[in-house]
Motif scaffolding. Structure first.
Motif: not given
Length: 775
Positions: A183, A362-363, A367
């Motif tokens: 993240e 992705e994070q 997302q």
């Protein structure tokens, strides 16, 4: 013999002498006239006499006879004598008036003369940057000297990430509780490691020390932002003071997060971008701009790249510099930033962490995007509602700003938008940040720290432009707000004696009084001391400080606020571990694991907030890297309990009450308020026997129907009843039917013969553990 036609030489000499005398007389009169004071009461009379005499001399040149010399010269002398006499009288009267005005000015000057605070502000503003860093150190430096326990959720999670980084000796792919964590970027943890490398510094001092350094860098970057945009030293210094005197920054300096470092890199990047856009070509400025932007992305998220690009695009439109969009001077800086990111990805790929690269995208990107049709937990206006709290108490500057003058000067400002565009750049940055953050799926109040510097600079400029009357009124209101804040802190600490007297209409939700009770249980009267200091500051600002002088008032308020917040740092913050630290829970889990050989787990909670202290309790020297299992569904929990002989489970009190087999647990004598609920620790050992059902008739009827079912199959309603009787009664479908389907075969087998329902022997214990719940 002379010629009769030639002029007589004696006559010529006489005529020339007569003209010369007339010219001298006129020159003397002109000199006297020019020397006369227009304020002289007889000046008009003398001027009129002089003009009449001039006209008479012009109309009667024959009267300009040398014999009248004695009459003309006395006229000029008389004029000069009278002028001199009246000049002396005028000078005497002027001296008397000056003496009188000096007396009046001296009396009025006692209220208008800048006080000591204003003089100090003028001196301090010249030393702006070092003093701002010193003030920041005073505000939060005690954390390094007296480190406290880590708080959830980011603090204790970051600590676990850091320890995983050290144990694995991998600085470029992060892990949390044994799982990849993508993240954020690794730069924050690398900088913490550099500080931790100093021999005299260790954990947790490295984290708190880095937090102090990042706070100082954040305030310094705000000063650099103001100066880089062309604002004066006073405005830059005032912007730093505004940040230091907000409760928002005081809270951030008491919490170890990467947001301050992220915002500092963004500020430095924005300065370089602004300076670059003022020129036709500025490759050096753009190289540094993209480097700082790259550092910001490596600190927090790759979405940082879109912030200055959007702001720059609209800045070109506003200033009419359309050709700047296609300029190639930024290619080198952009490629350099991309090269650094590419080097990071290349290292991960060569180390076999290709999946981690996809996890980053992705994070950090996918997302975070929030499509308009997607569900979001927070509304789009989340940050607009949070701005008044983040900028308190300086948000009220907006009400006192000179909006009329701004509207009046807006046409001229629009004409000069190419040259004077610093304010436009700040406004565009504010709009860009708020718009981008509002569109992201996950919203956090901490994101407002990135826009606080922009508001601080604009507020500083507006404050220093206040008139004396407006300044006096504004700081008068600020003193009242300061006193009210002090009263609030005192009431907050002694709430127990006040809530019982509130009428029923004032009843608060059950969670709020519980949180207040826990939060103020062991504050050692720190809130009271802080409240008393704020009340004293408000009184000082009202009665002692010359509020008509803006700079001195800001300086006094900021220094007073920093001192008033010290009880929060020394008394309140260390005691907030009773609600904000998971250390005691994690230590108890580790103790139970050692004594009972119980496997740790967390149900409907983040186990990451326990991992750091759990490993510290297991081995304080090496911080062993044990994991705590995360369980999100009741089916998974049931299966986990049956497949492990003993389990120590962290669960909220409310979720525990919903378990249909809660009587099987042994509740450890420990309970703590974490975030917004009470969390308890439970010890389970149900794998060795069939758990007892609840004695209510509904569950008993479900059991009888299942045991009498020749096919041994469960209906969907029966499954729902076992999981949650309330759900079955309401007829609602379960949230995840796929999980239930996966356990059908095992559930059927679990309700077999009476021999299977008996307590298993040691030889068959392993087989029994492999089977899920039998209810």
């Amino acid at each position: 013999m002379s010629n009769s036609n030639e002029p007589n030489t004696d006559e010529q000499i006489a005529q020339l002498d007569q003209k010369l005398r007339a010219m001298n007389t006129s020159a003397n009169q002109n000199s006297a006239y020019e020397a006369a004071d227009p304020q002289d009461p007889l000046f008009a009379q003398h001027a009129e006499e002089y003009e009449n005499h001039t006209r008479y001399a012009e109309n009667n040149p024959a009267d300009a006879d040398p014999q009248k010399k004695d009459e003309e010269v006395p006229l000029s002398a008389q004029f000069q004598d009278e002028h001199a006499r009246h000049s002396e009288q005028a000078e005497h009267m002027e001296r008397a008036e000056e003496t009188e005005r000096a007396g009046q000015t001296e009396q009025a000057g006692q209220a208008e003369t800048p006080g000591m605070a204003e003089k100090c502000f003028n001196i301090f503003s010249k030393l702006g940057l070092p003093l701002l860093m010193l003030f920041t150190l005073i505000l939060c430096g005690q954390q390094f000297l007296f480190p406290r326990d880590f708080w959830f959720s980011e603090e204790v999670r970051y600590a676990d990430i850091y320890m995983n980084m050290l144990s694995s000796n991998n600085f470029f792919s992060l892990t949390l509780n044994g799982h990849p964590y993508a993240e954020t970027g690794p730069l924050y943890f690398i900088l913490v490691w550099l500080l931790d490398a100093i021999p005299t510094i260790n954990m947790p001092q490295a984290f708190f020390g880095s937090s102090i350094l990042f706070a100082m860098l954040f305030v310094a970057s705000t000063w650099i932002l103001a100066r880089g945009l062309g604002y004066s030293n006073k405005i830059a210094f005032t912007a730093g003071l505004i940040l230091l005197s907000t409760f928002f920054l005081a809270g951030f300096t008491n919490y170890t997060r990467m947001d301050l470092l992220f915002a500092a890199f963004l500020n430095l990047s924005y300065v370089c971008f602004f300076r670059a856009w003022q020129k036709k070509s500025a490759p050096i400025w753009l190289i540094f701009a993209f480097l700082f932007l790259c550092f910001a992305a490596l600190t927090s998220t790759l979405t940082a790249f879109i912030l200055p690009l959007i702001a720059s695009f609209f800045f070109f439109i506003w200033t009419g510099k359309y050709k700047r969009i296609n300029s190639a001077d930024g290619i080198i800086g952009f490629l350099l930033a991309i090269l650094i990111i590419f080097a990071w990805f290349s290292y991960l790929y060569l180390q076999g962490d290709a999946e981690y690269i996809s996890l980053i995208f992705e994070q950090q990107i996918m997302q975070k995007i929030n499509p308009p049709h997607a569900y979001q937990s927070d509304p789009y206006w989340y940050y607009l509602a949070g701005l008044p709290l983040a900028l308190f108490p300086w948000i009220f500057v907006i009400l006192f700003a000179s909006w009329g003058a701004w509207l009046k000067n807006s046409p001229q400002a629009f004409k000069n938008r190419r040259q004077e565009n610093a304010g436009a750049w700040l406004f565009l940055l504010i709009l860009t940040h708020l718009a981008v953050f509002s569109l992201l799926k996950n919203k956090s109040f901490s994101n407002l720290v990135t826009v606080a510097p922009f508001f601080a600079v604009l507020f500083a400029k507006s404050l220093l432009d206040f008139s004396k009357l407006r300044s006096k009124i504004f700081f008068g209101i600020l003193s009242v707000l300061t006193v009210l804040s002090g009263i609030f802190f005192i009431v907050f600490e002694f709430h127990a004696y006040i809530l019982e007297y509130l009428p029923n209409l004032w009843n608060l939700p059950g969670e709020i009084p519980a949180f207040i009770e826990v939060a103020t249980k062991n504050t050692h009267f720190g809130l009271t001391a802080m409240g008393a200091l704020f009340i004293l500051l408000g009184i000082l600002l009202w009665y002692v400080v010359k509020r008509q002088f803006t700079g001195g008032s800001i300086l006094v308020y900021t220094i007073g606020a920093i001192l008033a917040l010290q009880p929060l740092n020394f008394l309140v913050a260390p005691q907030l571990g009773t609600i904000l630290s998971t250390k005691n829970h994690a230590y108890q889990m580790a103790k139970t694991h050692k004594e009972e050989n119980a496997v740790p787990a967390a149900y409907a909670l983040y186990p990451d907030v326990f991992t750091y202290y759990y490993n510290e309790a297991l081995n304080p020297e090496t911080h062993s890297r044990a994991m705590i299992t995360q369980i999100e569904s009741i089916e998974a929990l049931t299966d986990f309990l049956l497949n492990n002989s003993k389990v120590v489970l962290a669960i909220s009190e409310s979720e525990f009450e919903k378990l249909p087999y809660k009587n099987e647990a042994a509740i450890l004598d420990y309970k703590q308020w974490i975030e917004n609920q009470y969390v308890i620790l439970t010890l389970w050992n149900i794998s060795s026997h069939k758990p007892a059902l609840n004695t209510n008739s509904h569950n008993q009827l479900i059991e009888n129907n299942i045991l009498n079912n020749s096919d041994g199959l469960l209906t969907q309603e029966d499954k729902n009843a076992i999981i949650d009787p309330d759900t079955a009664n309401s007829g609602a479908e379960p949230e995840n039917t796929e999980d239930y389907a996966k356990t059908d075969a095992a559930t059927e087998a679990s309700f077999g013969t009476e021999e299977q329902n008996q307590a298993p022997t040691e030889e068959s214990e392993t087989e029994t553990q492999a089977q899920p719940l039998v209810l």
